[in-house]
Design a protein around this motif. Structure first.
Motif, mmCIF file in Angstrom:
data_model
loop_
_atom_site.group_PDB
_atom_site.id
_atom_site.type_symbol
_atom_site.label_atom_id
_atom_site.label_comp_id
_atom_site.label_asym_id
_atom_site.label_seq_id
_atom_site.Cartn_x
_atom_site.Cartn_y
_atom_site.Cartn_z
ATOM 1 N N MET A 249 0.605 -1.386 -0.278
ATOM 2 C CA MET A 249 -0.247 0.035 -0.236
ATOM 3 C C MET A 249 0.515 1.163 0.570
ATOM 4 S SD MET A 249 -2.702 0.877 2.957
ATOM 5 C CE MET A 249 -2.503 2.757 3.573
ATOM 6 N N ASP A 250 2.036 1.202 0.473
ATOM 7 C CA ASP A 250 2.628 2.535 0.679
ATOM 8 C C ASP A 250 3.340 3.241 -0.436
ATOM 9 O OD1 ASP A 250 4.747 0.257 0.341
ATOM 10 O OD2 ASP A 250 6.079 0.994 2.009
ATOM 11 N N VAL A 251 3.342 1.861 -2.483
ATOM 12 C CA VAL A 251 3.875 2.453 -2.778
ATOM 13 C C VAL A 251 2.374 3.446 -3.909
ATOM 14 C CG1 VAL A 251 4.339 1.794 -5.080
ATOM 15 C CG2 VAL A 251 5.378 0.851 -3.504
ATOM 16 N N GLU A 252 0.706 2.920 -3.851
ATOM 17 C CA GLU A 252 0.794 3.889 -4.188
ATOM 18 C C GLU A 252 0.548 5.427 -3.103
ATOM 19 O OE1 GLU A 252 -2.398 5.051 -6.200
ATOM 20 O OE2 GLU A 252 -1.193 3.442 -6.896
ATOM 21 N N VAL A 253 0.145 4.519 -1.917
ATOM 22 C CA VAL A 253 0.534 6.023 -1.077
ATOM 23 C C VAL A 253 1.712 6.748 -1.512
ATOM 24 C CG1 VAL A 253 0.840 7.074 0.972
ATOM 25 C CG2 VAL A 253 -0.207 5.444 0.816
ATOM 26 N N VAL A 254 3.046 6.674 -1.866
ATOM 27 C CA VAL A 254 3.902 8.028 -2.718
ATOM 28 C C VAL A 254 2.927 7.951 -3.898
ATOM 29 C CG1 VAL A 254 6.553 7.853 -3.613
ATOM 30 C CG2 VAL A 254 5.606 6.391 -1.979
ATOM 31 N N ARG A 255 2.718 7.347 -4.616
ATOM 32 C CA ARG A 255 1.995 7.658 -6.057
ATOM 33 C C ARG A 255 1.066 8.931 -5.127
ATOM 34 N NH1 ARG A 255 1.237 2.365 -7.962
ATOM 35 N NH2 ARG A 255 2.797 1.924 -9.695
#
Length: 304
Positions: free
Chosen positions: A142-148
């Motif tokens: 999920m944190d990859v999408e948070v960065v996006r």
């Protein structure tokens, strides 16, 4: 080394302040502005090989990440004593808080004046012939999408920008099958988040690995398994407080190295200190601790 783009250009506005405050404290300095992604890596590498005493990252965690990678790459070529300094001007500033004990720019200027340093570990991620260091945390899920989502939001202060990004991410993200192996301690499950940490907090204050220390020779990991919607709010609250480790759907691991894998055919995206990376055809990452790899100017360092 100043990143004019940090915090949507806010770092560029502190040029005069940096000059004034360092000169008032008798600190000799030369400013170099970065011009694009990756620029700071090579500048810092050359500075270390030329035996600069300190390279100061003026920006956020992304700027710190690049400068640290430059210093660590130089170390792989030749031993040096160049230290990393930090003047925080970014969104999260997690490494500055975690490792350098610097909560604001005034503390940063004082730390540079005193010149005390401490040795801390770094993390190294390797995949399919590629490799890159991280100094605070890496992760996937999920944190990859948070960065996006963070890159789409620039006008909210402090932790609110992260909270906004998390809430938007929860609307679109679906848990990913992941396998994490730390010295034989294995978690194999669909996951919301895997974070592997050198520091204790990420995303502007989320205490994802609250017991992690940057100089203990190991990495700490948090694996949040897939969970129903009604479990998400108490989990987020637990991460804010650093009390989530006791929840049944959370696994905390500690090891000198980890292997992180996804099923074949699954594209692997991950983040290093908040910087997005694409694993390409790789379905496995090897993550290891590099003990005492980095000298950091720190308000926490003891005299002598």
């Amino acid at each position: 080394m100043l990143n004019p783009a940090a915090r949507s250009g806010a770092a560029a506005a502190v040029r005069e302040e940096v000059a004034r405050e360092l000169e008032a404290r008798g600190v000799a300095w030369t400013r170099v502005d970065t011009s694009g992604p990756g620029d700071a890596v090579e500048i810092a590498r050359r500075a270390a090989l030329n035996r600069a005493p300190v390279v100061v990252a003026v920006g956020g965690d992304g700027t710190v990440h690049e400068v640290a990678n430059g210093l660590l790459r130089a170390r792989a070529e030749r031993e040096h004593d160049t230290a990393l300094g930090i003047i925080p001007c970014g969104t999260g500033n997690d490494f500055a808080h975690n490792v350098a004990g610097i909560s604001g720019r005034a503390a940063a200027y004082d730390a540079l004046m005193r010149g005390r340093t401490r040795r801390v570990d770094a993390g190294l991620v390797e995949w399919n012939g590629g490799g890159e260091y991280f100094v605070n945390a890496m992760g996937t899920g999920m944190d990859v999408e948070v960065v996006r989502q963070l890159r789409k939001t620039s006008r909210l202060p402090g932790a609110l920008i992260y909270l906004s990004a998390v809430l938007r991410t929860l609307r679109v993200f679906r848990p990913t099958p992941l396998r994490l192996d730390g010295a034989g301690d294995v978690v194999d499950s669909s996951a919301y988040v895997i974070a592997i940490c050198n520091g204790s907090r990420i995303a502007g204050g989320l205490r994802i690995c609250p017991d992690s220390l940057p100089d203990d020779g190991v990495l700490d990991a948090c694996f949040v398994q897939a969970l129903p919607w009604h479990r998400i709010p108490p989990t987020l609250l637990g991460v804010l407080r650093g009390t989530h480790g006791g929840m049944p759907w959370v696994r905390m691991l500690r090891a000198q190295s980890f292997t992180l894998a996804v099923p074949r055919g699954t594209h692997l995206y991950f983040q290093l200190d908040g910087e997005l990376r694409d694993g390409g055809s790789a379905n496995e990452l090897r993550i290891s601790n590099v003990p005492g790899a980095l000298r950091v100017v720190s308000a926490l360092a003891k005299e002598g």
